[in-house]
Design a protein around this motif. Structure first.
Motif, PDB file in Angstrom:
ATOM      1  N   GLY A  27      -6.531  90.006 102.475  1.00 48.70           N
ATOM      2  CA  GLY A  27      -5.097  90.268 102.529  1.00 48.70           C
ATOM      3  C   GLY A  27      -4.841  91.668 103.036  1.00 48.70           C
ATOM      4  O   GLY A  27      -5.773  92.445 103.264  1.00 48.70           O
ATOM      5  N   ILE A  28      -3.574  92.001 103.202  1.00 45.31           N
ATOM      6  CA  ILE A  28      -3.159  93.317 103.692  1.00 45.31           C
ATOM      7  C   ILE A  28      -2.442  94.031 102.559  1.00 45.31           C
ATOM      8  O   ILE A  28      -1.502  93.483 101.963  1.00 45.31           O
ATOM      9  N   MET A  29      -2.860  95.235 102.281  1.00 46.61           N
ATOM     10  CA  MET A  29      -2.201  96.018 101.245  1.00 46.61           C
ATOM     11  C   MET A  29      -0.918  96.620 101.816  1.00 46.61           C
ATOM     12  O   MET A  29      -0.950  97.353 102.799  1.00 46.61           O
ATOM     13  N   LEU A  30       0.216  96.250 101.225  1.00 45.59           N
ATOM     14  CA  LEU A  30       1.502  96.801 101.653  1.00 45.59           C
ATOM     15  C   LEU A  30       1.783  98.127 100.965  1.00 45.59           C
ATOM     16  O   LEU A  30       2.414  99.017 101.534  1.00 45.59           O
ATOM     17  N   THR A  31       1.351  98.209  99.725  1.00 45.72           N
ATOM     18  CA  THR A  31       1.421  99.424  98.915  1.00 45.72           C
ATOM     19  C   THR A  31       0.133  99.429  98.100  1.00 45.72           C
ATOM     20  O   THR A  31      -0.611  98.449  98.123  1.00 45.72           O
ATOM     21  N   PRO A  32      -0.133 100.473  97.353  1.00 41.57           N
ATOM     22  CA  PRO A  32      -1.342 100.443  96.518  1.00 41.57           C
ATOM     23  C   PRO A  32      -1.338  99.342  95.446  1.00 41.57           C
ATOM     24  O   PRO A  32      -2.361  99.073  94.842  1.00 41.57           O
ATOM     25  N   THR A  33      -0.212  98.664  95.236  1.00 38.45           N
ATOM     26  CA  THR A  33      -0.173  97.617  94.214  1.00 38.45           C
ATOM     27  C   THR A  33       0.243  96.244  94.729  1.00 38.45           C
ATOM     28  O   THR A  33       0.195  95.278  93.980  1.00 38.45           O
ATOM     29  N   LYS A  34       0.642  96.122  95.984  1.00 40.16           N
ATOM     30  CA  LYS A  34       1.133  94.850  96.520  1.00 40.16           C
ATOM     31  C   LYS A  34       0.296  94.411  97.713  1.00 40.16           C
ATOM     32  O   LYS A  34       0.077  95.180  98.650  1.00 40.16           O
TER      33      LYS A  34
END
Length: 131
Positions: A90-97
């Motif tokens: 997957g691709i990290m959009l933010t450090p938590t999403k």
């Protein structure tokens, strides 16, 4: 294309095995589209991927182009493992999403990386070698 535009465009689109289009995509197809559309980078893309080879075979051929990084940052990929075998990306959009296209009968969605880490045995964060 901006990051937010890409997310709005793909979120909820159906998972489709070995697909890399805005109509449907699997987890690697999502990564390829993201880097192409948002980052302006054409990723190395193995022919065997569209030929239906399994994820592990394709990932092993692609992994040499990615560099490990110790923490998750926006734009990096997250490689999720079952045991010692990479099985999802997957691709990290933010450090938590994490934006990802989840398995058969699934769709593109945003999940907490912590929730995904409970499903998989380990995760590695990587950035593309030329970024």
């Amino acid at each position: 294309m901006k990051n937010d535009e890409f997310v709005r465009l793909v979120n909820g689109k159906p998972w489709k095995n070995r697909a890399c289009t805005f109509e449907g995509m699997d987890c690697w197809g999502l990564v390829v589209l993201y880097y192409r559309s948002v980052m302006g980078i054409e990723l190395h893309h193995l022919e065997g991927y569209e030929a239906g080879k399994d994820f592990v075979t394709c990932y092993e051929g692609e992994s040499e182009f990615w560099v490990n990084q110790p923490v998750d940052t926006a734009g990096c990929i997250a490689v999720f493992y079952r045991g010692d075998v990479p099985s999802h990306i997957g691709i990290m959009l933010t450090p938590t999403k994490c934006l990802h296209s989840r398995g058969e009968s699934g769709f593109v969605r945003i999940d907490s990386s912590l929730a995904l880490m409970k499903v998989y045995s380990k995760v590695e964060f990587k950035r593309y070698g030329q970024v």
